[in-house]
Every structure is written in C-alpha cells, then in structure tokens.
Design a protein around this motif. Structure first.
Motif, PDB file in Angstrom:
ATOM      1  N   VAL A   9      64.490  -9.001  51.331  1.00  9.19           N
ATOM      2  CA  VAL A   9      63.306  -9.340  50.549  1.00  9.19           C
ATOM      3  C   VAL A   9      62.777 -10.667  51.100  1.00  9.19           C
ATOM      4  O   VAL A   9      63.535 -11.639  51.225  1.00  9.19           O
ATOM      5  N   PRO A  10      61.501 -10.716  51.484  1.00  9.63           N
ATOM      6  CA  PRO A  10      60.964 -11.939  52.093  1.00  9.63           C
ATOM      7  C   PRO A  10      61.021 -13.144  51.148  1.00  9.63           C
ATOM      8  O   PRO A  10      60.776 -13.014  49.945  1.00  9.63           O
ATOM      9  N   ALA A  11      61.317 -14.295  51.715  1.00 10.22           N
ATOM     10  CA  ALA A  11      61.363 -15.534  50.932  1.00 10.22           C
ATOM     11  C   ALA A  11      60.007 -15.836  50.306  1.00 10.22           C
ATOM     12  O   ALA A  11      59.933 -16.471  49.251  1.00 10.22           O
ATOM     13  N   ALA A  12      58.922 -15.371  50.930  1.00 14.34           N
ATOM     14  CA  ALA A  12      57.576 -15.629  50.411  1.00 14.34           C
ATOM     15  C   ALA A  12      57.229 -14.746  49.211  1.00 14.34           C
ATOM     16  O   ALA A  12      56.230 -14.987  48.535  1.00 14.34           O
ATOM     17  N   SER A  13      58.050 -13.746  48.924  1.00 16.13           N
ATOM     18  CA  SER A  13      57.769 -12.839  47.808  1.00 16.13           C
ATOM     19  C   SER A  13      58.094 -13.508  46.475  1.00 16.13           C
ATOM     20  O   SER A  13      59.068 -14.254  46.345  1.00 16.13           O
ATOM     21  N   VAL A  14      57.298 -13.179  45.476  1.00 16.04           N
ATOM     22  CA  VAL A  14      57.562 -13.618  44.104  1.00 16.04           C
ATOM     23  C   VAL A  14      58.967 -13.186  43.676  1.00 16.04           C
ATOM     24  O   VAL A  14      59.650 -13.893  42.934  1.00 16.04           O
ATOM     25  N   LEU A  15      59.412 -12.031  44.151  1.00 14.65           N
ATOM     26  CA  LEU A  15      60.709 -11.493  43.752  1.00 14.65           C
ATOM     27  C   LEU A  15      61.893 -12.272  44.321  1.00 14.65           C
ATOM     28  O   LEU A  15      63.011 -12.167  43.804  1.00 14.65           O
ATOM     29  N   ALA A  16      61.689 -13.056  45.353  1.00 13.31           N
ATOM     30  CA  ALA A  16      62.788 -13.788  45.983  1.00 13.31           C
ATOM     31  C   ALA A  16      63.495 -14.710  44.985  1.00 13.31           C
ATOM     32  O   ALA A  16      64.718 -14.884  45.065  1.00 13.31           O
ATOM     33  N   ALA A  17      62.765 -15.271  44.048  1.00 16.09           N
ATOM     34  CA  ALA A  17      63.367 -16.191  43.070  1.00 16.09           C
ATOM     35  C   ALA A  17      64.360 -15.487  42.142  1.00 16.09           C
ATOM     36  O   ALA A  17      65.212 -16.151  41.542  1.00 16.09           O
ATOM     37  N   SER A  18      64.280 -14.176  42.039  1.00 11.27           N
ATOM     38  CA  SER A  18      65.172 -13.445  41.128  1.00 11.27           C
ATOM     39  C   SER A  18      66.341 -12.774  41.851  1.00 11.27           C
ATOM     40  O   SER A  18      67.140 -12.082  41.225  1.00 11.27           O
ATOM     41  N   LEU A  19      66.467 -12.990  43.135  1.00  9.56           N
ATOM     42  CA  LEU A  19      67.519 -12.324  43.906  1.00  9.56           C
ATOM     43  C   LEU A  19      68.915 -12.830  43.574  1.00  9.56           C
ATOM     44  O   LEU A  19      69.887 -12.073  43.697  1.00  9.56           O
ATOM     45  N   HIS A  20      69.054 -14.075  43.142  1.00  8.19           N
ATOM     46  CA  HIS A  20      70.374 -14.661  42.916  1.00  8.19           C
ATOM     47  C   HIS A  20      71.198 -13.888  41.888  1.00  8.19           C
ATOM     48  O   HIS A  20      72.419 -13.862  41.970  1.00  8.19           O
ATOM     49  N   LEU A 122      54.539  -5.507  46.664  1.00 11.37           N
ATOM     50  CA  LEU A 122      53.920  -5.194  47.952  1.00 11.37           C
ATOM     51  C   LEU A 122      53.311  -6.503  48.427  1.00 11.37           C
ATOM     52  O   LEU A 122      52.389  -7.031  47.808  1.00 11.37           O
ATOM     53  N   LEU A 123      53.885  -7.044  49.496  1.00 16.70           N
ATOM     54  CA  LEU A 123      53.491  -8.337  50.043  1.00 16.70           C
ATOM     55  C   LEU A 123      52.864  -8.132  51.407  1.00 16.70           C
ATOM     56  O   LEU A 123      53.474  -7.516  52.286  1.00 16.70           O
ATOM     57  N   ARG A 124      51.654  -8.651  51.585  1.00 18.89           N
ATOM     58  CA  ARG A 124      51.001  -8.596  52.897  1.00 18.89           C
ATOM     59  C   ARG A 124      51.446  -9.838  53.664  1.00 18.89           C
ATOM     60  O   ARG A 124      51.267 -10.963  53.203  1.00 18.89           O
ATOM     61  N   GLN A 125      52.061  -9.601  54.814  1.00 15.83           N
ATOM     62  CA  GLN A 125      52.550 -10.691  55.650  1.00 15.83           C
ATOM     63  C   GLN A 125      51.677 -10.809  56.888  1.00 15.83           C
ATOM     64  O   GLN A 125      51.566  -9.863  57.656  1.00 15.83           O
ATOM     65  N   ALA A 135      55.314  -5.577  53.185  1.00 20.18           N
ATOM     66  CA  ALA A 135      56.722  -5.582  52.804  1.00 20.18           C
ATOM     67  C   ALA A 135      56.804  -5.022  51.391  1.00 20.18           C
ATOM     68  O   ALA A 135      56.267  -5.611  50.454  1.00 20.18           O
ATOM     69  N   LEU A 136      57.460  -3.866  51.255  1.00 20.71           N
ATOM     70  CA  LEU A 136      57.630  -3.222  49.956  1.00 20.71           C
ATOM     71  C   LEU A 136      59.057  -3.488  49.484  1.00 20.71           C
ATOM     72  O   LEU A 136      60.012  -2.960  50.037  1.00 20.71           O
ATOM     73  N   SER A 137      59.177  -4.344  48.476  1.00 22.01           N
ATOM     74  CA  SER A 137      60.487  -4.757  47.958  1.00 22.01           C
ATOM     75  C   SER A 137      60.734  -4.153  46.592  1.00 22.01           C
ATOM     76  O   SER A 137      59.811  -4.013  45.791  1.00 22.01           O
ATOM     77  N   THR A 138      61.999  -3.848  46.326  1.00 19.88           N
ATOM     78  CA  THR A 138      62.456  -3.403  45.013  1.00 19.88           C
ATOM     79  C   THR A 138      63.585  -4.323  44.583  1.00 19.88           C
ATOM     80  O   THR A 138      64.516  -4.556  45.359  1.00 19.88           O
TER      81      THR A 138
END
Length: 175
Positions: A9-20, A122-125, A135-138
């Motif tokens: 999951v890209p670090a730039a994604s909003v979802l990155a903060a919830s990965l921990h 869905l993040l446009r890089q 980048a399609l992250s789940t």
C-alpha cells in the motif's frame, strides 16, 4: 507499464496510516487508461467494468453470508450507472461501498459494520516520466470473531480473484 503489479500500500495513500493495526492489506498497481479524468470517475469506470463472473460470486456471497448474520452488500458496480461522479457526496453508497473520502488524486470507499471495516483506495500516482498509474489498495480491520472467520475464508480468495478481475478490466479498457 502495461501489466498488473502487486505492491505494498503506497505511503502516499490515506490508508497507509491504518496499516499498523490492519488485519489484511494488499495493493495492485495498474496502468491509468484515462489520466485526464478525475480519480473518482476512474473508480466508477473500473467498478462498471466488473466482470459478470465477479458479479455472480458477489451474489453467491450475499446469499451465503446472510445465513450467518452478515449483511447483503449488493453488487460491486454502482446501481445508478447514469449518475455522474460530480453528483456523489461523502457518505453516499457507491455499489457495495460508501464514499468515505475524495481527494484530487485519491478516492476512498468502504464498508464498516460490527464485524469488519473494509476500505478500498484508488490512488493516482504521477510518475517521473509524466505518466500516471492507479494503485488499488484494500485494507481490512476485523472487529470480532465473525469478522476473523469471514476474512479467513475471503482473504485468500480475494488474493486470487482481484488480480484476475483487474486483468480482465484492463483488457476491456484497451478495447
């Protein structure tokens, strides 16, 4: 890039903060067929291209999980196919998900109930050469035992089904 790649999951994604504390996470990088379109419009187009076999799997999932108390989600593609992207508001349903966040280069949709919080991004890089990729992250957070059991079954299936579905969508976009 013309092929699908599995990436973190890209670090730039909003979802990155919830990965921990996530219980499941994956991401697939794919070509951006329409870089001039808004990212939410790109998400709607991806969802609209959901293959028939995936819709059939979702229908089967909906029938089975209702027997154990999980909710019927409907289908992946938005039911109101004629609704323009600009007409959607945060909190509205978009297919099986709710629109949670909308930024210039990222859309986050999700579903949160007493069992799971599932979110897709869905993040446009933008690439150094000027091209763009999607980048399609789940990311999934399990809330209880039923959520853990559900993901025990669905997690491995997700990892097989999503790449197949995205490859089929990519072929349809090239036509």
């Amino acid at each position: 890039m013309t092929s699908l790649q599995k990436i973190p999951v890209p670090a730039a994604s909003v979802l990155a903060a919830s990965l921990h504390d996530a219980d499941f996470a994956d991401c697939y990088l794919l070509p951006d067929p329409q870089p001039a379109r808004g990212v939410f419009q790109s998400y709607l187009e991806l969802a609209a291209l959901t293959p028939g076999w995936m819709s059939a799997l979702m229908a089967m999932r909906n029938r089975v999980v209702r027997l154990v108390g999980l909710k019927h989600l409907g289908s992946l593609s938005p039911q109101d196919g004629g609704k323009p992207a600009a007409a959607y508001r945060i909190g509205e349903r978009v297919g099986i998900f709710t629109l949670e966040q909308l930024h210039a280069d990222e859309v986050v949709v999700g579903d949160n109930d007493k069992h799971l919080h599932v979110r897709l991004s869905l993040l446009r890089q933008r690439q150094p050469d000027g091209s763009t990729r999607l980048a399609l992250s789940t990311v999934v957070h399990e809330h209880n035992r039923l959520g853990r059991i559900y993901m025990w079954v669905v997690g491995p299936a997700h990892s097989l089904i999503v790449p197949l579905m995205l490859k089929q969508v990519m072929r349809a976009q090239r036509r």
